[in-house]
Design a protein around this motif. Structure first.
Motif, mmCIF file in Angstrom:
data_model
loop_
_atom_site.group_PDB
_atom_site.id
_atom_site.type_symbol
_atom_site.label_atom_id
_atom_site.label_comp_id
_atom_site.label_asym_id
_atom_site.label_seq_id
_atom_site.Cartn_x
_atom_site.Cartn_y
_atom_site.Cartn_z
ATOM 1 N N ALA A 118 0.799 -1.170 -0.011
ATOM 2 C CA ALA A 118 0.142 0.116 -0.022
ATOM 3 C C ALA A 118 0.753 1.121 -0.095
ATOM 4 C CB ALA A 118 -1.028 0.170 1.300
ATOM 5 N N THR A 119 2.144 1.199 0.082
ATOM 6 C CA THR A 119 2.921 2.286 0.193
ATOM 7 C C THR A 119 3.194 2.928 -1.365
ATOM 8 O OG1 THR A 119 4.982 1.064 -0.229
ATOM 9 C CG2 THR A 119 4.459 1.251 2.021
ATOM 10 N N GLU A 120 3.447 4.203 -1.281
ATOM 11 C CA GLU A 120 3.587 4.898 -2.524
ATOM 12 C C GLU A 120 4.922 4.405 -3.013
ATOM 13 O OE1 GLU A 120 2.301 7.326 -5.554
ATOM 14 O OE2 GLU A 120 1.444 6.820 -3.701
ATOM 15 N N PRO A 121 4.982 4.136 -4.419
ATOM 16 C CA PRO A 121 6.167 3.538 -5.030
ATOM 17 C C PRO A 121 7.228 4.759 -5.264
ATOM 18 C CG PRO A 121 4.273 3.438 -6.478
ATOM 19 C CD PRO A 121 3.693 3.724 -5.218
ATOM 20 N N ASN A 122 8.587 4.423 -5.306
ATOM 21 C CA ASN A 122 9.288 5.369 -5.673
ATOM 22 C C ASN A 122 9.709 5.085 -7.394
ATOM 23 O OD1 ASN A 122 11.388 7.191 -6.147
ATOM 24 N ND2 ASN A 122 12.632 6.295 -4.631
ATOM 25 N N ASN A 123 9.125 5.707 -8.282
ATOM 26 C CA ASN A 123 8.977 5.444 -9.602
ATOM 27 C C ASN A 123 10.272 5.872 -10.260
ATOM 28 O OD1 ASN A 123 6.294 4.349 -9.795
ATOM 29 N ND2 ASN A 123 5.650 6.320 -9.355
ATOM 30 N N PHE A 124 10.721 5.018 -11.376
ATOM 31 C CA PHE A 124 11.862 5.383 -12.140
ATOM 32 C C PHE A 124 11.703 4.971 -13.391
ATOM 33 C CE2 PHE A 124 13.500 4.102 -7.942
ATOM 34 C CZ PHE A 124 14.210 4.955 -7.499
ATOM 35 N N ASP A 125 12.606 5.388 -14.319
ATOM 36 C CA ASP A 125 12.286 5.044 -15.869
ATOM 37 C C ASP A 125 11.873 3.756 -16.295
ATOM 38 O OD1 ASP A 125 12.108 5.969 -18.785
ATOM 39 O OD2 ASP A 125 14.169 5.469 -18.800
ATOM 40 N N GLY A 126 12.759 2.546 -15.481
ATOM 41 C CA GLY A 126 12.421 1.381 -15.947
ATOM 42 C C GLY A 126 11.620 0.499 -15.015
ATOM 43 N N GLY A 127 11.095 1.153 -13.957
ATOM 44 C CA GLY A 127 10.248 0.271 -12.879
ATOM 45 C C GLY A 127 10.010 1.129 -11.712
ATOM 46 N N TRP A 128 9.800 0.073 -10.643
ATOM 47 C CA TRP A 128 9.729 1.196 -9.345
ATOM 48 C C TRP A 128 10.063 0.420 -8.122
ATOM 49 C CZ3 TRP A 128 6.849 -2.216 -6.421
ATOM 50 C CH2 TRP A 128 5.557 -3.001 -7.171
ATOM 51 N N LEU A 129 9.967 1.136 -6.941
ATOM 52 C CA LEU A 129 10.668 0.270 -5.654
ATOM 53 C C LEU A 129 10.052 0.738 -4.636
ATOM 54 C CD1 LEU A 129 13.324 -1.230 -5.225
ATOM 55 C CD2 LEU A 129 14.467 1.147 -4.473
ATOM 56 N N ARG A 130 9.341 -0.317 -3.800
ATOM 57 C CA ARG A 130 8.747 -0.020 -2.627
ATOM 58 C C ARG A 130 9.483 -0.732 -1.468
ATOM 59 N NH1 ARG A 130 3.476 -1.124 -5.602
ATOM 60 N NH2 ARG A 130 2.232 0.538 -5.324
ATOM 61 N N GLY A 131 9.504 -0.041 -0.418
ATOM 62 C CA GLY A 131 10.490 -0.426 0.591
ATOM 63 C C GLY A 131 10.082 -0.178 2.071
ATOM 64 N N ALA A 132 10.526 -0.883 3.020
ATOM 65 C CA ALA A 132 10.251 -0.621 4.565
ATOM 66 C C ALA A 132 11.579 -0.318 5.113
ATOM 67 C CB ALA A 132 9.260 -1.913 4.940
ATOM 68 N N ASN A 133 11.766 0.513 5.747
ATOM 69 C CA ASN A 133 13.023 1.010 6.430
ATOM 70 C C ASN A 133 12.923 1.637 7.679
ATOM 71 O OD1 ASN A 133 13.005 3.924 5.662
ATOM 72 N ND2 ASN A 133 12.869 2.905 3.682
ATOM 73 N N GLU A 134 14.019 2.032 8.384
ATOM 74 C CA GLU A 134 13.479 2.722 9.838
ATOM 75 C C GLU A 134 12.926 4.133 9.465
ATOM 76 O OE1 GLU A 134 17.548 3.183 11.289
ATOM 77 O OE2 GLU A 134 18.365 4.573 9.864
ATOM 78 N N GLN A 135 12.911 4.596 8.390
ATOM 79 C CA GLN A 135 12.331 5.778 8.297
ATOM 80 C C GLN A 135 10.754 5.867 8.158
ATOM 81 O OE1 GLN A 135 13.778 8.114 4.946
ATOM 82 N NE2 GLN A 135 15.851 8.235 5.650
ATOM 83 N N ASN A 136 10.130 4.549 7.510
ATOM 84 C CA ASN A 136 8.820 4.567 7.461
ATOM 85 C C ASN A 136 8.215 3.524 8.123
ATOM 86 O OD1 ASN A 136 9.729 2.543 5.737
ATOM 87 N ND2 ASN A 136 8.779 3.151 4.156
ATOM 88 N N PHE A 137 8.967 2.511 8.776
ATOM 89 C CA PHE A 137 8.935 1.660 9.576
ATOM 90 C C PHE A 137 9.666 1.545 10.741
ATOM 91 C CE2 PHE A 137 8.000 -3.480 9.615
ATOM 92 C CZ PHE A 137 6.932 -3.318 10.597
ATOM 93 N N PRO A 138 9.085 2.350 12.042
ATOM 94 C CA PRO A 138 9.963 2.779 12.796
ATOM 95 C C PRO A 138 10.356 1.556 13.827
ATOM 96 C CG PRO A 138 7.992 3.954 12.851
ATOM 97 C CD PRO A 138 7.668 3.392 12.077
ATOM 98 N N VAL A 139 9.521 0.440 13.588
ATOM 99 C CA VAL A 139 10.154 -0.721 14.615
ATOM 100 C C VAL A 139 11.499 -1.336 14.047
ATOM 101 C CG1 VAL A 139 8.995 -2.505 13.200
ATOM 102 C CG2 VAL A 139 9.367 -2.924 15.480
ATOM 103 N N LEU A 140 11.877 -1.008 12.767
ATOM 104 C CA LEU A 140 13.127 -1.392 12.224
ATOM 105 C C LEU A 140 14.404 -0.687 12.700
ATOM 106 C CD1 LEU A 140 12.150 -1.894 8.326
ATOM 107 C CD2 LEU A 140 12.593 -3.823 10.365
ATOM 108 N N ALA A 141 14.057 0.450 13.366
ATOM 109 C CA ALA A 141 15.188 1.398 13.841
ATOM 110 C C ALA A 141 16.234 0.815 14.594
ATOM 111 C CB ALA A 141 14.656 2.783 14.582
ATOM 112 N N GLY A 142 17.619 0.679 14.388
ATOM 113 C CA GLY A 142 18.475 0.283 15.070
ATOM 114 C C GLY A 142 18.541 -1.307 14.866
#
Length: 210
Positions: A48-72
């Motif tokens: 459901a996250t907004e994809p990061n769009n590029f010329d040849g496709g897109w990228l969706r991700g979960a990291n410490e910035q948007n999924f705080p439980v991953l911090a550290g």
């Protein structure tokens, strides 16, 4: 001595529990228990996250910035979608390894290893649905969509919580970090050979064949 009615006692107990639930209290306490705070959320809606769009496709991700439980936690995950002709820009990660799982499609992979015997060990292979590909920390690598008609989806797990592509060093940025005369000397060609290399340094990440 009068006997105790089990039904009456059970009814009183249920009523008491219902009353505690309604007030948020606990047995034996005169005041309601405050709700717990500071508990991390363990569910992330990746699709459901907004994809990061590029010329040849897109990228969706979960990291410490948007999924705080991953911090550290030293972990993050991404879903990379490559259109037909899509290419994940050749790059390396200075501080992270990655595990790539092919969700759909077929990927052509290249992983460039070290050369202790004087020769570069270039591992070139094809990965298909259900395959895992490991790219070690610091090794130059990339993958591309092997199909000209079907998309490619790859789930990527990193041992870093840093947002992608903040841990990337891509080939475009690498070439732009080197003076043209040094590039010419390294490749043994005139400086003019690099005239069309874009001079704007930015993450390319996913591009496509022209």
């Amino acid at each position: 001595m009068t006997g105790i009615s089990r039904r009456r006692a059970l009814g009183a107990g249920v009523a008491g529990v219902a009353g505690l639930a309604a007030t948020g209290g606990t047995a034996g306490a005169g005041a309601p228990t405050p709700p717990r705070t500071g508990q991390p959320g363990h569910l992330f809606h990746l699709a459901a996250t907004e994809p990061n769009n590029f010329d040849g496709g897109w990228l969706r991700g979960a990291n410490e910035q948007n999924f705080p439980v991953l911090a550290g936690r030293q972990g993050s995950v991404y879903l990379a979608h490559l259109d037909p002709g899509g290419i994940r820009e050749p790059h390396w990660h200075p501080t992270a390894w990655e595990l790539n799982y092919i969700v759909s499609g077929t990927a052509k992979w290249t992983v460039l290893g070290t050369h202790p015997d004087g020769e570069y060990h270039n591992d070139v292979f094809t990965a298909e649905l259900g395959d895992l590909v490991f790219a070690p920390t610091g090794l130059f690598h990339y993958f591309e969509n092997a199909s000209t008609t079907e998309p490619l989806d790859v789930l990527i797990v990193f041992n870093t919580s840093t947002a992608e592509p903040d841990d990337d060093i891509g080939i475009v940025g690498s070439l732009n970090a080197i003076p043209r005369d040094v590039l010419a000397a390294s490749f043994g060609v005139p400086e003019s050979a690099f005239a069309q290399v874009p001079q704007r340094i930015e993450p390319v990440v996913i591009t496509r064949r022209r």
